[in-house]
Motif scaffolding. Structure first.
Motif, PDB file in Angstrom:
ATOM      1  N   ARG A 171       0.813  -1.216   0.000  1.00 45.63           N
ATOM      2  CA  ARG A 171       0.000   0.000   0.000  1.00 45.63           C
ATOM      3  C   ARG A 171       0.851   1.272   0.000  1.00 45.63           C
ATOM      4  O   ARG A 171       0.340   2.362  -0.180  1.00 45.63           O
ATOM      5  CB  ARG A 171      -0.917   0.011   1.234  1.00 45.63           C
ATOM      6  CG  ARG A 171      -2.154  -0.846   1.085  1.00 45.63           C
ATOM      7  CD  ARG A 171      -3.114  -0.224   0.105  1.00 45.63           C
ATOM      8  NE  ARG A 171      -4.408  -0.882   0.182  1.00 45.63           N
ATOM      9  CZ  ARG A 171      -5.572  -0.264   0.098  1.00 45.63           C
ATOM     10  NH1 ARG A 171      -5.604   1.015  -0.083  1.00 45.63           N
ATOM     11  NH2 ARG A 171      -6.682  -0.933   0.172  1.00 45.63           N
ATOM     12  N   SER A 172       2.163   1.123   0.196  1.00 42.96           N
ATOM     13  CA  SER A 172       3.027   2.303   0.184  1.00 42.96           C
ATOM     14  C   SER A 172       3.046   2.967  -1.191  1.00 42.96           C
ATOM     15  O   SER A 172       3.394   4.134  -1.327  1.00 42.96           O
ATOM     16  CB  SER A 172       4.447   1.932   0.598  1.00 42.96           C
ATOM     17  OG  SER A 172       5.030   1.030  -0.337  1.00 42.96           O
ATOM     18  N   GLU A 173       2.677   2.201  -2.243  1.00 45.34           N
ATOM     19  CA  GLU A 173       2.598   2.791  -3.568  1.00 45.34           C
ATOM     20  C   GLU A 173       1.573   3.925  -3.608  1.00 45.34           C
ATOM     21  O   GLU A 173       1.667   4.818  -4.443  1.00 45.34           O
ATOM     22  CB  GLU A 173       2.196   1.726  -4.597  1.00 45.34           C
ATOM     23  CG  GLU A 173       3.323   0.773  -4.954  1.00 45.34           C
ATOM     24  CD  GLU A 173       2.933  -0.167  -6.085  1.00 45.34           C
ATOM     25  OE1 GLU A 173       3.741  -1.020  -6.430  1.00 45.34           O
ATOM     26  OE2 GLU A 173       1.827  -0.016  -6.626  1.00 45.34           O
ATOM     27  N   LEU A 174       0.627   3.860  -2.700  1.00 50.04           N
ATOM     28  CA  LEU A 174      -0.402   4.895  -2.633  1.00 50.04           C
ATOM     29  C   LEU A 174       0.218   6.275  -2.433  1.00 50.04           C
ATOM     30  O   LEU A 174      -0.171   7.244  -3.074  1.00 50.04           O
ATOM     31  CB  LEU A 174      -1.385   4.577  -1.497  1.00 50.04           C
ATOM     32  CG  LEU A 174      -2.408   5.660  -1.162  1.00 50.04           C
ATOM     33  CD1 LEU A 174      -3.374   5.856  -2.320  1.00 50.04           C
ATOM     34  CD2 LEU A 174      -3.161   5.304   0.113  1.00 50.04           C
ATOM     35  N   VAL A 175       1.212   6.365  -1.568  1.00 47.92           N
ATOM     36  CA  VAL A 175       1.848   7.654  -1.266  1.00 47.92           C
ATOM     37  C   VAL A 175       2.518   8.212  -2.513  1.00 47.92           C
ATOM     38  O   VAL A 175       2.430   9.414  -2.802  1.00 47.92           O
ATOM     39  CB  VAL A 175       2.847   7.504  -0.105  1.00 47.92           C
ATOM     40  CG1 VAL A 175       3.575   8.828   0.140  1.00 47.92           C
ATOM     41  CG2 VAL A 175       2.121   7.052   1.154  1.00 47.92           C
ATOM     42  N   ASP A 176       3.201   7.340  -3.269  1.00 51.06           N
ATOM     43  CA  ASP A 176       3.864   7.801  -4.489  1.00 51.06           C
ATOM     44  C   ASP A 176       2.851   8.337  -5.499  1.00 51.06           C
ATOM     45  O   ASP A 176       3.096   9.342  -6.174  1.00 51.06           O
ATOM     46  CB  ASP A 176       4.654   6.651  -5.122  1.00 51.06           C
ATOM     47  CG  ASP A 176       5.798   6.188  -4.237  1.00 51.06           C
ATOM     48  OD1 ASP A 176       6.153   5.006  -4.302  1.00 51.06           O
ATOM     49  OD2 ASP A 176       6.327   7.033  -3.476  1.00 51.06           O
ATOM     50  N   LYS A 177       1.710   7.672  -5.585  1.00 52.72           N
ATOM     51  CA  LYS A 177       0.671   8.120  -6.512  1.00 52.72           C
ATOM     52  C   LYS A 177       0.082   9.462  -6.067  1.00 52.72           C
ATOM     53  O   LYS A 177      -0.226  10.320  -6.888  1.00 52.72           O
ATOM     54  CB  LYS A 177      -0.437   7.074  -6.613  1.00 52.72           C
ATOM     55  CG  LYS A 177      -0.005   5.786  -7.301  1.00 52.72           C
ATOM     56  CD  LYS A 177      -1.145   4.766  -7.313  1.00 52.72           C
ATOM     57  CE  LYS A 177      -0.705   3.472  -7.980  1.00 52.72           C
ATOM     58  NZ  LYS A 177      -1.776   2.440  -7.955  1.00 52.72           N
ATOM     59  N   VAL A 178      -0.068   9.620  -4.747  1.00 49.52           N
ATOM     60  CA  VAL A 178      -0.598  10.875  -4.217  1.00 49.52           C
ATOM     61  C   VAL A 178       0.370  12.021  -4.503  1.00 49.52           C
ATOM     62  O   VAL A 178      -0.044  13.119  -4.906  1.00 49.52           O
ATOM     63  CB  VAL A 178      -0.872  10.755  -2.706  1.00 49.52           C
ATOM     64  CG1 VAL A 178      -1.173  12.127  -2.098  1.00 49.52           C
ATOM     65  CG2 VAL A 178      -2.045   9.816  -2.451  1.00 49.52           C
TER      66      VAL A 178
ATOM     67  N   ALA B  30      -3.893   9.903   5.455  1.00 49.43           N
ATOM     68  CA  ALA B  30      -3.054  10.740   6.320  1.00 49.43           C
ATOM     69  C   ALA B  30      -2.017   9.897   7.066  1.00 49.43           C
ATOM     70  O   ALA B  30      -0.846  10.281   7.187  1.00 49.43           O
ATOM     71  CB  ALA B  30      -3.940  11.494   7.311  1.00 49.43           C
ATOM     72  N   LYS B  31      -2.443   8.747   7.564  1.00 51.88           N
ATOM     73  CA  LYS B  31      -1.549   7.867   8.320  1.00 51.88           C
ATOM     74  C   LYS B  31      -0.417   7.343   7.443  1.00 51.88           C
ATOM     75  O   LYS B  31       0.763   7.403   7.818  1.00 51.88           O
ATOM     76  CB  LYS B  31      -2.351   6.705   8.899  1.00 51.88           C
ATOM     77  CG  LYS B  31      -1.509   5.717   9.675  1.00 51.88           C
ATOM     78  CD  LYS B  31      -2.367   4.554  10.170  1.00 51.88           C
ATOM     79  CE  LYS B  31      -1.493   3.503  10.870  1.00 51.88           C
ATOM     80  NZ  LYS B  31      -2.290   2.331  11.285  1.00 51.88           N
ATOM     81  N   LYS B  32      -0.749   6.801   6.247  1.00 54.89           N
ATOM     82  CA  LYS B  32       0.267   6.243   5.351  1.00 54.89           C
ATOM     83  C   LYS B  32       1.236   7.310   4.863  1.00 54.89           C
ATOM     84  O   LYS B  32       2.439   7.077   4.729  1.00 54.89           O
ATOM     85  CB  LYS B  32      -0.428   5.555   4.166  1.00 54.89           C
ATOM     86  CG  LYS B  32      -1.133   4.266   4.520  1.00 54.89           C
ATOM     87  CD  LYS B  32      -0.137   3.229   5.021  1.00 54.89           C
ATOM     88  CE  LYS B  32      -0.808   1.944   5.448  1.00 54.89           C
ATOM     89  NZ  LYS B  32       0.146   0.972   6.005  1.00 54.89           N
ATOM     90  N   PHE B  33       0.702   8.499   4.587  1.00 54.29           N
ATOM     91  CA  PHE B  33       1.569   9.580   4.090  1.00 54.29           C
ATOM     92  C   PHE B  33       2.538  10.020   5.176  1.00 54.29           C
ATOM     93  O   PHE B  33       3.741  10.225   4.917  1.00 54.29           O
ATOM     94  CB  PHE B  33       0.700  10.761   3.633  1.00 54.29           C
ATOM     95  CG  PHE B  33       1.400  11.689   2.697  1.00 54.29           C
ATOM     96  CD1 PHE B  33       2.260  12.667   3.170  1.00 54.29           C
ATOM     97  CD2 PHE B  33       1.230  11.588   1.339  1.00 54.29           C
ATOM     98  CE1 PHE B  33       2.921  13.528   2.315  1.00 54.29           C
ATOM     99  CE2 PHE B  33       1.886  12.437   0.458  1.00 54.29           C
ATOM    100  CZ  PHE B  33       2.731  13.406   0.944  1.00 54.29           C
TER     101      PHE B  33
END
Length: 484
Positions: free
Chosen positions: A375-382, A411-414
């Motif tokens: 799910r860390s890919e989410l931050v890169d996409k954001v 917010a937590k992952k970022f």
């Protein structure tokens, strides 16, 4: 109680007619009055009276033009119009006859003439009411039909008829069938809140498709576009109705239920967007991709003209799911591979089954994706999104919606990966871009503020100074001094 409206620009005429009606002793009431043609239109829309007295020479819109508009806007209305005029004019009379005006009263209005005319109209209304009551004898509601089924199991030919406002045309259809076949007893079943379908039961009569086509040829199904029919006993009316619905809405073949088209239905391609479904699969949001499937398939089942495209859209959704397996280098399951063959969707017998299959395939895919994608890919996409859209008004809630996650999760992952909040990161992007513009352009501070996502130049200046310990103007001046 029948309703009467009066339209006349002379108040004393309105009052005179109203008094005569009230003293007539008939079950008639004055529902409203109007002083000009525009008021008459509004009054008609509100009251839909049984009788309307109309003065020819009204201001704004004259009486005949008013009646013509009503006839055009409400072609099925049964209001009886009576013209009031102070003149004998053949042209007026001729147009009034063309518009279906039932009587023509000349001013001053004579009491006996008015009373006789009113009694004639009242008798017409009563006769029409009696005819309508007789028509309704063989029409019942779906609820009443289910209740009656508890006492007996009906047998014969069942027809589910589709057509625009066909439910309101039940009495006319029964009359047409009776005229075509005197020995046929029919019951019409209306569905509460649904005007476009009508269930017809020909009790004890087993009609072949040819016989039904002959009835259709005699205009016995006025306004119908399609008929699904079934012969035999009805052990479970609700199940019968469900099978009829499947035939009308889905077009899956069932040997016991036949579909007859009375009008050709154009097969158009609807505006189907698969992007949200594709994104939901990537983000492994079960609630979101289920919602997307509903949004894609719903119009195909509701709009009759799209029914022929259901299998094509189903195949497109299967291909999207299969392509995800290829994207993530996951082996394609055998049952999904079989779905790629043409007409695979023929195994579905209902809309619910089709949605269930697509939902199951999506769920299987998502579980496999979750195992191999962090799910860390989410931050890169954001971050990529923020770099592309920093000029726009962005908040955490809307940003989370773009990626089908809840704001707290984003917010937590970022924070875990970048050690700052999403909005802090966005502000850094904006301020860096602002500094570049101060370095390389002659744009004003206010223009740079707008171009970097700050609607308030003062807030922009405060934010810039907080980070760089110097105001935007001081920063620009220092750059100019360095170049001198």
């Amino acid at each position: 109680m029948y309703k009467i409206c009066i339209a006349d620009d002379e108040k004393y005429v309105q009052k005179s007619i109203a008094q005569r009606i009230e003293s007539s002793g008939m079950e008639i009431e004055v529902a409203g009055t109007a002083g000009n043609g525009m008021e008459a239109l509004l009054l008609y829309e509100k009251m839909r009276p049984d009788i309307f007295f109309v003065d020819i020479n009204m201001p704004v819109i004259n009486g005949l033009d008013f009646i013509e508009r009503i006839r055009r806007q409400y072609p099925e209305a049964h209001t009886r119009f009576i013209i009031i005029s102070g003149y004998d004019d053949f042209a007026y009379m001729k147009k009034a006859i063309q518009l279906g005006v039932i009587n023509y009263i000349k001013k001053p209005i004579l009491q006996q003439e008015f009373s006789d005319m009113l009694w004639d109209v009242f008798r017409q209304l009563e006769e029409d009411k009696e005819k309508e009551d007789k028509k309704e004898e063989n029409i019942c509601s779906w609820t009443d039909f289910l209740h009656a089924d508890g006492q007996k199991k009906p047998e014969g030919t069942f027809l589910l008829i589709r057509g625009k406002k066909i439910g309101g045309n039940a009495a006319e259809i029964l009359r047409e069938i009776e005229m075509a076949d005197r020995g046929m007893h029919c019951t019409a079943i209306r569905f509460f809140g649904v005007q476009d379908i009508l269930l017809l039961l020909m009790e004890g009569k087993y009609c072949t498709g040819r016989e039904l086509e002959m009835l259709a040829g005699k205009d016995c199904f006025t306004g119908a576009s399609q008929i699904v029919y079934h012969m035999g006993k009805c052990g479970n009316p609700e199940e019968l109705a469900g099978q009829f619905e499947d035939m009308l809405n889905i077009r899956f073949y069932h040997p016991e239920y036949r579909l007859m088209k009375l009008k050709s239905m154009p097969c158009e391609r609807p505006a189907v967007s698969y992007e949200a479904f594709d994104a939901a699969l990537d983000c492994t949001r079960e609630d979101k991709y289920t919602e997307c499937l509903e949004e894609i398939l719903k119009p195909l089942f509701e709009e009759e003209k799209y029914c022929g495209l259901i299998k094509q859209v189903y195949q497109a959704l299967i291909l999207i799911i299969a392509n995800k397996y290829t994207k993530y280098d996951i082996q394609l399951p055998g049952e999904l591979r079989q779905e790629l063959f043409p007409f695979a969707s023929a195994v579905c017998e209902s809309r619910r089954e089709m949605l269930g299959l697509l939902g199951d395939y999506s769920l299987q895919l998502n579980r496999k994706i979750e195992k191999i994608v962090s799910r860390s890919e989410l931050v890169d996409k954001v971050i990529q999104y923020l770099v592309q859209h920093y000029r726009e008004d962005i908040n955490l809630s809307e940003l989370a919606g773009e990626f089908f996650v809840v704001p707290t999760y984003l917010a937590k992952k970022f924070k875990e990966k970048k050690n700052c909040t999403v909005m802090q990161y966005l502000e850094n992007i904006r301020l860096k871009k602002a500094r570049e513009l101060l370095d390389t352009s002659s744009l004003s501070i206010s223009e740079i503020s707008q171009m970097t996502g700050y609607n308030d130049p003062n807030y922009f200046a405060r934010s810039f100074k907080k980070v760089y310990e110097i105001s935007p103007r001081e920063y620009r001046n220092s750059i100019g001094a360095e170049h001198e």
